[in-house]
Every structure is written in C-alpha cells, then in structure tokens.
Design a protein around this motif. Structure first.
Motif, PDB file in Angstrom:
ATOM      1  N   ALA A 280      -5.678  -1.173  -5.118  1.00 43.87           N
ATOM      2  CA  ALA A 280      -4.256  -1.496  -5.214  1.00 43.87           C
ATOM      3  C   ALA A 280      -4.001  -2.980  -4.946  1.00 43.87           C
ATOM      4  O   ALA A 280      -3.255  -3.638  -5.678  1.00 43.87           O
ATOM      5  CB  ALA A 280      -3.457  -0.643  -4.236  1.00 43.87           C
TER       6      ALA A 280
ATOM      7  N   ASN B  85       2.417  11.941  -7.323  1.00 45.64           N
ATOM      8  CA  ASN B  85       1.868  10.733  -6.707  1.00 45.64           C
ATOM      9  C   ASN B  85       0.498  11.000  -6.093  1.00 45.64           C
ATOM     10  O   ASN B  85      -0.402  10.168  -6.197  1.00 45.64           O
ATOM     11  CB  ASN B  85       2.841  10.154  -5.677  1.00 45.64           C
ATOM     12  CG  ASN B  85       4.014   9.481  -6.345  1.00 45.64           C
ATOM     13  OD1 ASN B  85       3.852   8.766  -7.325  1.00 45.64           O
ATOM     14  ND2 ASN B  85       5.211   9.717  -5.832  1.00 45.64           N
TER      15      ASN B  85
ATOM     16  N   VAL C  22      -2.964   9.089  -7.091  1.00 44.96           N
ATOM     17  CA  VAL C  22      -3.851   8.463  -6.104  1.00 44.96           C
ATOM     18  C   VAL C  22      -5.257   9.043  -6.216  1.00 44.96           C
ATOM     19  O   VAL C  22      -6.247   8.316  -6.099  1.00 44.96           O
ATOM     20  CB  VAL C  22      -3.286   8.605  -4.669  1.00 44.96           C
ATOM     21  CG1 VAL C  22      -4.302   8.145  -3.632  1.00 44.96           C
ATOM     22  CG2 VAL C  22      -1.987   7.818  -4.527  1.00 44.96           C
TER      23      VAL C  22
ATOM     24  N   LEU D 173       0.825  -1.213   0.000  1.00 47.29           N
ATOM     25  CA  LEU D 173       0.000   0.000   0.000  1.00 47.29           C
ATOM     26  C   LEU D 173       0.860   1.264   0.000  1.00 47.29           C
ATOM     27  O   LEU D 173       0.435   2.336   0.412  1.00 47.29           O
ATOM     28  CB  LEU D 173      -0.975  -0.026   1.181  1.00 47.29           C
ATOM     29  CG  LEU D 173      -1.977  -1.181   1.110  1.00 47.29           C
ATOM     30  CD1 LEU D 173      -2.889  -1.186   2.329  1.00 47.29           C
ATOM     31  CD2 LEU D 173      -2.787  -1.136  -0.172  1.00 47.29           C
TER      32      LEU D 173
ATOM     33  N   LEU E  10      -1.329   4.797  -0.541  1.00 48.81           N
ATOM     34  CA  LEU E  10      -2.572   4.280  -1.113  1.00 48.81           C
ATOM     35  C   LEU E  10      -3.679   4.105  -0.088  1.00 48.81           C
ATOM     36  O   LEU E  10      -4.718   3.534  -0.384  1.00 48.81           O
ATOM     37  CB  LEU E  10      -2.282   2.963  -1.839  1.00 48.81           C
ATOM     38  CG  LEU E  10      -1.327   3.138  -3.027  1.00 48.81           C
ATOM     39  CD1 LEU E  10      -0.801   1.793  -3.492  1.00 48.81           C
ATOM     40  CD2 LEU E  10      -2.012   3.875  -4.161  1.00 48.81           C
ATOM     41  N   THR E  11      -3.467   4.609   1.100  1.00 45.50           N
ATOM     42  CA  THR E  11      -4.488   4.510   2.147  1.00 45.50           C
ATOM     43  C   THR E  11      -5.076   5.866   2.496  1.00 45.50           C
ATOM     44  O   THR E  11      -6.010   5.937   3.297  1.00 45.50           O
ATOM     45  CB  THR E  11      -3.903   3.899   3.432  1.00 45.50           C
ATOM     46  OG1 THR E  11      -2.940   4.811   3.979  1.00 45.50           O
ATOM     47  CG2 THR E  11      -3.262   2.551   3.180  1.00 45.50           C
TER      48      THR E  11
ATOM     49  N   VAL F 242      -9.307   2.964  -2.470  1.00 40.65           N
ATOM     50  CA  VAL F 242      -8.069   2.927  -3.249  1.00 40.65           C
ATOM     51  C   VAL F 242      -7.178   1.780  -2.774  1.00 40.65           C
ATOM     52  O   VAL F 242      -6.566   1.083  -3.587  1.00 40.65           O
ATOM     53  CB  VAL F 242      -7.310   4.272  -3.171  1.00 40.65           C
ATOM     54  CG1 VAL F 242      -5.958   4.175  -3.854  1.00 40.65           C
ATOM     55  CG2 VAL F 242      -8.129   5.388  -3.784  1.00 40.65           C
ATOM     56  N   SER F 243      -7.113   1.567  -1.476  1.00 42.57           N
ATOM     57  CA  SER F 243      -6.285   0.478  -0.957  1.00 42.57           C
ATOM     58  C   SER F 243      -6.762  -0.869  -1.498  1.00 42.57           C
ATOM     59  O   SER F 243      -5.952  -1.732  -1.853  1.00 42.57           O
ATOM     60  CB  SER F 243      -6.286   0.482   0.569  1.00 42.57           C
ATOM     61  OG  SER F 243      -7.607   0.387   1.069  1.00 42.57           O
TER      62      SER F 243
END
Length: 138
Positions: free
Chosen positions: A74, A52, A56, A17, A22-23, A70-71
């Motif tokens: 991923a 980045n 995201v 992640l 990504l969290t 999103v997590s």
C-alpha cells in the motif's frame, strides 16, 4: 491532485494504511469500542466490510508474490503515484516503523499497478466518511 502538482505542493495522504485495514488489524464495526470512528465508518459496515476484506486478501496475494507485506504494498503504491506524495503512517512499534520505511525500497511494475487497479478500481468499498463528517469545500 492536479492543482497540487501544478503548484508544486506536496500531499500527505491521511491514514495511508486505511485505519488498520491494510495491516491485518481489522475487525467488524460492532467489535470496536464505543467512540471509535470505525463503528460508523461506511467501509466497516456489513456489505462493504466483506468486500474490503476480500480486496485486502487479493492484495495480500500480490504482496506475498513480491515477498512483502500488504502494508508495504500500500505504501509503495502511494509512493508510485508521484514524488509529491508523502505517506506518513502512524505506529507505536519500532518493527512497524522499519516495515513501513522498507516500503520505499519496493519497486512496483506497471503490471503490479494494473493488478492493484483491478482489485480496487474505485478505491475502497464504502465512503471515506459517514454522512455529516465530510467537509464541504467552498
């Protein structure tokens, strides 16, 4: 990856992640405590950080369309790369564990995978490690 596949070896991606990127739990490098590797990580440095964040945000739009986080997107992307890929995200909270586990039930279409490739054609912006931290394989 071709060698691991050829030999039937599993692969566990490190920090699947993105060390929090990504969290949604991300802030600029200078806002992390001394000693936190994100202070020197190229992906958190000015220029890369903003790119980045934008990536995201775009991934977030895709995730929202799919009704996931999103997590989860991923982790589902990693799982879509092959059966030998086994992401093991770290967490301190049962809610996150449940969210992460639910990613195994997310189905990504060829269009989803292509959209992710368009958002991050070369992976994240910035090197994975700061100079001097990259292992040299012999």
């Amino acid at each position: 990856m071709p060698t691991t596949r050829e030999l039937g070896i599993g692969f566990v991606p490190y920090s699947p992640l993105g060390r929090g990127f990504l969290t949604g739990a991300v802030k600029p490098a200078a806002e992390y405590e001394e000693g936190d590797m994100r202070r020197t990580d190229p992906r958190w440095q000015p220029g890369n950080f903003e790119k980045n964040l934008d990536a995201v945000r775009k991934l977030g739009e895709l995730a929202e369309q799919k009704g996931i986080m999103v997590s989860q997107l991923a982790l589902a992307w990693l799982l879509a790369q092959g059966d030998e890929i086994v992401p093991i995200p770290g967490t301190r909270h049962i809610e996150r564990l449940e969210e992460n586990t639910a990613a195994a039930d997310v189905s990504l279409s060829a269009d989803d995978l292509e959209r992710i490739r368009q958002i991050l054609p070369d992976g994240a912006f910035g090197a994975r490690y700061a100079g001097g931290m990259v292992p040299e394989w012999v």
